[in-house]
Design a protein around this motif. Sequence first.
Motif, PDB file in Angstrom:
ATOM      1  N   ARG A 159      16.567 -12.074  11.261  1.00 13.88           N
ATOM      2  CA  ARG A 159      16.187 -12.582  12.589  1.00 13.88           C
ATOM      3  C   ARG A 159      14.798 -12.071  12.913  1.00 13.88           C
ATOM      4  O   ARG A 159      14.445 -10.943  12.557  1.00 13.88           O
ATOM      5  CB  ARG A 159      17.186 -12.139  13.664  1.00 13.88           C
ATOM      6  N   THR A 160      13.992 -12.943  13.546  1.00 17.44           N
ATOM      7  CA  THR A 160      12.710 -12.491  14.088  1.00 17.44           C
ATOM      8  C   THR A 160      12.818 -12.552  15.593  1.00 17.44           C
ATOM      9  O   THR A 160      13.467 -13.444  16.145  1.00 17.44           O
ATOM     10  CB  THR A 160      11.549 -13.382  13.623  1.00 17.44           C
ATOM     11  N   TYR A 161      12.205 -11.597  16.274  1.00 16.69           N
ATOM     12  CA  TYR A 161      12.322 -11.565  17.733  1.00 16.69           C
ATOM     13  C   TYR A 161      11.162 -10.840  18.359  1.00 16.69           C
ATOM     14  O   TYR A 161      10.377 -10.166  17.701  1.00 16.69           O
ATOM     15  CB  TYR A 161      13.639 -10.908  18.151  1.00 16.69           C
ATOM     16  N   SER A 162      11.116 -10.971  19.671  1.00 13.72           N
ATOM     17  CA  SER A 162      10.121 -10.289  20.475  1.00 13.72           C
ATOM     18  C   SER A 162      10.858  -9.688  21.666  1.00 13.72           C
ATOM     19  O   SER A 162      11.850 -10.242  22.146  1.00 13.72           O
ATOM     20  CB  SER A 162       9.065 -11.318  20.873  1.00 13.72           C
ATOM     21  N   HIS A 207      13.244 -25.958  18.612  1.00 12.93           N
ATOM     22  CA  HIS A 207      13.767 -24.861  19.410  1.00 12.93           C
ATOM     23  C   HIS A 207      13.386 -25.040  20.876  1.00 12.93           C
ATOM     24  O   HIS A 207      14.211 -24.837  21.778  1.00 12.93           O
ATOM     25  CB  HIS A 207      13.226 -23.535  18.851  1.00 12.93           C
ATOM     26  N   VAL A 208      12.153 -25.451  21.133  1.00 14.87           N
ATOM     27  CA  VAL A 208      11.710 -25.720  22.501  1.00 14.87           C
ATOM     28  C   VAL A 208      12.588 -26.797  23.129  1.00 14.87           C
ATOM     29  O   VAL A 208      13.057 -26.650  24.256  1.00 14.87           O
ATOM     30  CB  VAL A 208      10.229 -26.156  22.530  1.00 14.87           C
ATOM     31  N   LEU A 209      12.829 -27.867  22.380  1.00 16.20           N
ATOM     32  CA  LEU A 209      13.650 -28.950  22.922  1.00 16.20           C
ATOM     33  C   LEU A 209      15.063 -28.455  23.240  1.00 16.20           C
ATOM     34  O   LEU A 209      15.660 -28.825  24.247  1.00 16.20           O
ATOM     35  CB  LEU A 209      13.720 -30.116  21.932  1.00 16.20           C
ATOM     36  N   LEU A 210      15.568 -27.579  22.368  1.00  7.41           N
ATOM     37  CA  LEU A 210      16.909 -27.032  22.552  1.00  7.41           C
ATOM     38  C   LEU A 210      17.027 -26.253  23.848  1.00  7.41           C
ATOM     39  O   LEU A 210      18.039 -26.339  24.552  1.00  7.41           O
ATOM     40  CB  LEU A 210      17.211 -26.115  21.363  1.00  7.41           C
ATOM     41  N   LEU A 211      15.981 -25.501  24.178  1.00  2.00           N
ATOM     42  CA  LEU A 211      16.030 -24.596  25.330  1.00  2.00           C
ATOM     43  C   LEU A 211      16.037 -25.336  26.662  1.00  2.00           C
ATOM     44  O   LEU A 211      16.229 -24.740  27.706  1.00  2.00           O
ATOM     45  CB  LEU A 211      14.851 -23.618  25.275  1.00  2.00           C
ATOM     46  N   HIS A 267       5.404 -20.825  23.874  1.00  2.00           N
ATOM     47  CA  HIS A 267       6.137 -21.735  24.749  1.00  2.00           C
ATOM     48  C   HIS A 267       7.623 -21.373  24.758  1.00  2.00           C
ATOM     49  O   HIS A 267       8.262 -21.345  25.810  1.00  2.00           O
ATOM     50  CB  HIS A 267       5.929 -23.178  24.273  1.00  2.00           C
ATOM     51  N   VAL A 268       8.174 -21.080  23.589  1.00  2.00           N
ATOM     52  CA  VAL A 268       9.576 -20.653  23.507  1.00  2.00           C
ATOM     53  C   VAL A 268       9.794 -19.402  24.348  1.00  2.00           C
ATOM     54  O   VAL A 268      10.749 -19.328  25.137  1.00  2.00           O
ATOM     55  CB  VAL A 268       9.989 -20.383  22.044  1.00  2.00           C
ATOM     56  N   LEU A 269       8.895 -18.436  24.222  1.00  2.00           N
ATOM     57  CA  LEU A 269       9.047 -17.196  24.995  1.00  2.00           C
ATOM     58  C   LEU A 269       8.994 -17.485  26.488  1.00  2.00           C
ATOM     59  O   LEU A 269       9.727 -16.897  27.280  1.00  2.00           O
ATOM     60  CB  LEU A 269       7.954 -16.198  24.609  1.00  2.00           C
ATOM     61  N   LEU A 270       8.126 -18.419  26.868  1.00  2.00           N
ATOM     62  CA  LEU A 270       7.963 -18.789  28.271  1.00  2.00           C
ATOM     63  C   LEU A 270       9.253 -19.350  28.859  1.00  2.00           C
ATOM     64  O   LEU A 270       9.619 -19.056  29.995  1.00  2.00           O
ATOM     65  CB  LEU A 270       6.858 -19.850  28.366  1.00  2.00           C
TER      66      LEU A 270
END
Lengths: 192, 192
Positions: free
Chosen positions: A36-39, A114-118, B114-117
């Motif tokens: 997994r990658t994360y921030s 992923h953006v669309l999913l969110l 954008h995902v983080l946002l």
Amino acid sequence: MELNSGAPTSFSRNQEVFGEGEPAEYFYRLKSGCIRTYSTFRDGRRQVASFYLPGEYFGLEQEKIHFFTAETVIPSLVYVIKRSALTKRSAAGNKITSRLLALTALELRRTQRHVLLLLKNARERVGQFLLELAEREHTQSEIQLPMTRQDIADYLGLTIETVSRVLMRLKKATAISLPSPRRVVLRDRSLF
Amino acid sequence: MELNSGAPTSFSRNQEVFGEGEPAEYFYRLKSGCIRTYSTFRDGRRQVASFYLPGEYFGLEQEKIHFFTAETVIPSLVYVIKRSALTKRSAAGNKITSRLLALTALELRRTQRHVLLLLKNARERVGQFLLELAEREHTQSEIQLPMTRQDIADYLGLTIETVSRVLMRLKKATAISLPSPRRVVLRDRSLF
DNA sequence: CGACGCCTTGATAAATGTCAAACGTCGTGG
DNA sequence: CCACGACGTTTGACATTTATCAAGGCGTCG
């Protein structure tokens, strides 16, 4: 064309492969296990950017430092590829750059999805997550979840409780069955 | 190194530059104006993937068809670059591939941000959006918003009402002032 | 000056988050 | 092989945030 060569490195569970802000001197390719990658935000919340499955590349940066932290989800074997070995100006250089471009474009497409999913509601997020995982694990219907509910929640922008509730609701609706918390059988995709 | 050459094409407001699913035969670079890329769900909701400002590239695809639709937000001038003109195997080919890789990596990094946002609350989303726009417009404090509240909402995963309310709250808190609905002056970034 | 499009504001509803506790599962050691 | 313990998961009651629905205001441009 695969870029790795030589022996893979072994990592135990929840071990860091590289950290956010560290120099990005290597690319990585997963042989087995899960990454997994994360921030992490100042307030402690964690956003999981991606999961990687066997055969997939991660840590592809053009910048000098890593934007995310990468950790193993379960014990894993990882091919480590020195960036400087790839940037030589040579006959092969053009081919390698093309390969890196293709891999980066793939990563971009995944991130766009992923953006669309969110944007979707909790049920759609979990459902699409399961479908995508099934496809990437090359399985027809039974998925192994290497990651915890917390990992899934941090990837989908939900809480662990919401993820759990959605899974239970999908189970009640016979869209899935859960032989164990970490195994999911897809039974009726039209109910997602 | 810029890839465009020749005269730009002129587009009026809300005009489509390319459509989702269409063959991706060109790359694009914006000379003036503003572009939005987006995708529409079955239920009619729209997700804005990105805004592009003058000097920026868009429509960079490695696949054969476009994943998003691109439209002008305001009247715009666009350089149109034939993909097939760039993929020649030549001495320059290597350089161009490297340039495309750098541009794709930049697009990936923006999408990751954008995902983080999208994980944050409404105030943080709007605040970060304004800060990013200020940076990209190369302005110190006053931002011109080429896009409507609806565009912003569809980019941030919020409703138009929520975007409006957040802006009004930021204004009351003296974090910003709004000389007009489309002009924002950043007054105190610590309040974001 | 008028009309249209865009933006703001208010009341209420729905979805998801938070807090707390119980339950299961799996690995470990007796 | 069974019992125990730790970690991970599920469940419930309630709080909060954001969406929805509805109406009114204001800017801009003929």
